[in-house]
Design a protein around this motif. Structure first.
Motif, PDB file in Angstrom:
ATOM      1  N   PHE A  11       0.841  -1.200   0.000  1.00  0.00           N
ATOM      2  CA  PHE A  11       0.000   0.000   0.000  1.00  0.00           C
ATOM      3  C   PHE A  11       0.875   1.249   0.000  1.00  0.00           C
ATOM      4  N   LEU A  12       1.867   1.291   0.888  1.00  0.00           N
ATOM      5  CA  LEU A  12       2.733   2.469   0.990  1.00  0.00           C
ATOM      6  C   LEU A  12       3.564   2.678  -0.278  1.00  0.00           C
ATOM      7  N   LYS A  13       3.945   1.604  -0.928  1.00  0.00           N
ATOM      8  CA  LYS A  13       4.668   1.727  -2.196  1.00  0.00           C
ATOM      9  C   LYS A  13       3.758   2.357  -3.262  1.00  0.00           C
ATOM     10  N   THR A  14       2.496   1.944  -3.279  1.00  0.00           N
ATOM     11  CA  THR A  14       1.516   2.534  -4.196  1.00  0.00           C
ATOM     12  C   THR A  14       1.344   4.022  -3.897  1.00  0.00           C
ATOM     13  N   ILE A  15       1.275   4.363  -2.618  1.00  0.00           N
ATOM     14  CA  ILE A  15       1.142   5.763  -2.207  1.00  0.00           C
ATOM     15  C   ILE A  15       2.346   6.574  -2.692  1.00  0.00           C
ATOM     16  N   ASP A  16       3.548   6.013  -2.549  1.00  0.00           N
ATOM     17  CA  ASP A  16       4.759   6.691  -3.045  1.00  0.00           C
ATOM     18  C   ASP A  16       4.637   7.009  -4.529  1.00  0.00           C
ATOM     19  N   THR A  17       4.197   6.035  -5.290  1.00  0.00           N
ATOM     20  CA  THR A  17       4.062   6.194  -6.742  1.00  0.00           C
ATOM     21  C   THR A  17       3.035   7.273  -7.075  1.00  0.00           C
ATOM     22  N   LEU A  18       1.912   7.253  -6.391  1.00  0.00           N
ATOM     23  CA  LEU A  18       0.852   8.236  -6.648  1.00  0.00           C
ATOM     24  C   LEU A  18       1.294   9.647  -6.272  1.00  0.00           C
ATOM     25  N   ILE A  19       1.963   9.784  -5.136  1.00  0.00           N
ATOM     26  CA  ILE A  19       2.440  11.103  -4.715  1.00  0.00           C
ATOM     27  C   ILE A  19       3.473  11.625  -5.707  1.00  0.00           C
ATOM     28  N   ALA A  20       4.400  10.772  -6.109  1.00  0.00           N
ATOM     29  CA  ALA A  20       5.439  11.188  -7.065  1.00  0.00           C
ATOM     30  C   ALA A  20       4.834  11.671  -8.378  1.00  0.00           C
ATOM     31  N   ALA A  21       3.705  11.085  -8.752  1.00  0.00           N
ATOM     32  CA  ALA A  21       3.024  11.477  -9.991  1.00  0.00           C
ATOM     33  C   ALA A  21       2.078  12.662  -9.788  1.00  0.00           C
ATOM     34  N   GLY A  22       1.917  13.100  -8.534  1.00  0.00           N
ATOM     35  CA  GLY A  22       1.010  14.207  -8.248  1.00  0.00           C
ATOM     36  C   GLY A  22      -0.454  13.825  -8.300  1.00  0.00           C
ATOM     37  N   PHE A  51       4.820  12.619   5.767  1.00  0.00           N
ATOM     38  CA  PHE A  51       6.253  12.499   5.516  1.00  0.00           C
ATOM     39  C   PHE A  51       6.523  12.273   4.032  1.00  0.00           C
ATOM     40  N   LYS A  52       5.729  11.414   3.414  1.00  0.00           N
ATOM     41  CA  LYS A  52       5.909  11.113   1.998  1.00  0.00           C
ATOM     42  C   LYS A  52       5.626  12.355   1.142  1.00  0.00           C
ATOM     43  N   VAL A  53       4.637  13.136   1.525  1.00  0.00           N
ATOM     44  CA  VAL A  53       4.338  14.391   0.824  1.00  0.00           C
ATOM     45  C   VAL A  53       5.514  15.350   0.996  1.00  0.00           C
ATOM     46  N   ASN A  54       6.032  15.458   2.213  1.00  0.00           N
ATOM     47  CA  ASN A  54       7.173  16.330   2.476  1.00  0.00           C
ATOM     48  C   ASN A  54       8.377  15.910   1.643  1.00  0.00           C
ATOM     49  N   ALA A  55       8.652  14.623   1.589  1.00  0.00           N
ATOM     50  CA  ALA A  55       9.787  14.126   0.806  1.00  0.00           C
ATOM     51  C   ALA A  55       9.612  14.466  -0.671  1.00  0.00           C
ATOM     52  N   HIS A  56       8.391  14.320  -1.163  1.00  0.00           N
ATOM     53  CA  HIS A  56       8.104  14.643  -2.566  1.00  0.00           C
ATOM     54  C   HIS A  56       8.319  16.140  -2.833  1.00  0.00           C
ATOM     55  N   LEU A  57       7.780  16.984  -1.961  1.00  0.00           N
ATOM     56  CA  LEU A  57       7.925  18.424  -2.148  1.00  0.00           C
ATOM     57  C   LEU A  57       9.382  18.860  -1.994  1.00  0.00           C
ATOM     58  N   SER A  58      10.115  18.205  -1.098  1.00  0.00           N
ATOM     59  CA  SER A  58      11.539  18.509  -0.928  1.00  0.00           C
ATOM     60  C   SER A  58      12.325  18.163  -2.184  1.00  0.00           C
ATOM     61  N   THR A  59      11.994  17.037  -2.782  1.00  0.00           N
ATOM     62  CA  THR A  59      12.661  16.635  -4.019  1.00  0.00           C
ATOM     63  C   THR A  59      12.316  17.603  -5.148  1.00  0.00           C
TER      64      THR A  59
END
Length: 113
Positions: A11-22, A51-59
């Protein structure tokens, strides 16, 4: 007794992918579907999302911009979790707002060497 495997990492891996894609609306919809199917995982499923949103925005914009944003919006992580639970439209709207705010900050902060 059969071995029990948590579906949370997938689930968290899917969330990472979705966040990275916006795809923020899909993040909330995926979260809702997951906790509906696995009701005892609500906390564990929602806790890493800010945290995942923060990491995405930081990147995307740099850590100086996200740090400045956090200092100006000290409750943003709680707001993200509330919007997540409110549904796809609320989550997507809040994240679009935050993304724009961090982007604006990024234009004015000095890059850290």
């Amino acid at each position: 007794m059969p071995a029990s495997h948590s579906e949370l990492p997938a689930f968290l891996k899917t969330i990472d992918t979705l966040i990275a894609a916006g795809n923020y609306k899909e993040v909330a919809e995926t979260y809702t579907a997951f906790v509906t199917e696995h009701p005892t995982t609500s906390y564990l499923a929602s806790e890493p999302i800010p945290f995942k949103v923060n990491a995405h925005l930081s990147t995307k914009y740099g850590s100086s911009a996200t740090t400045t944003f956090t200092l100006r919006n000290t409750t943003w992580t709680s707001d993200v979790k509330s919007a997540l639970k409110a549904g796809g439209d609320a989550f997507a709207s809040l994240l679009a707002k935050y993304d724009a705010e961090v982007a604006e900050i990024a234009q004015s902060v000095k890059k850290v060497a």
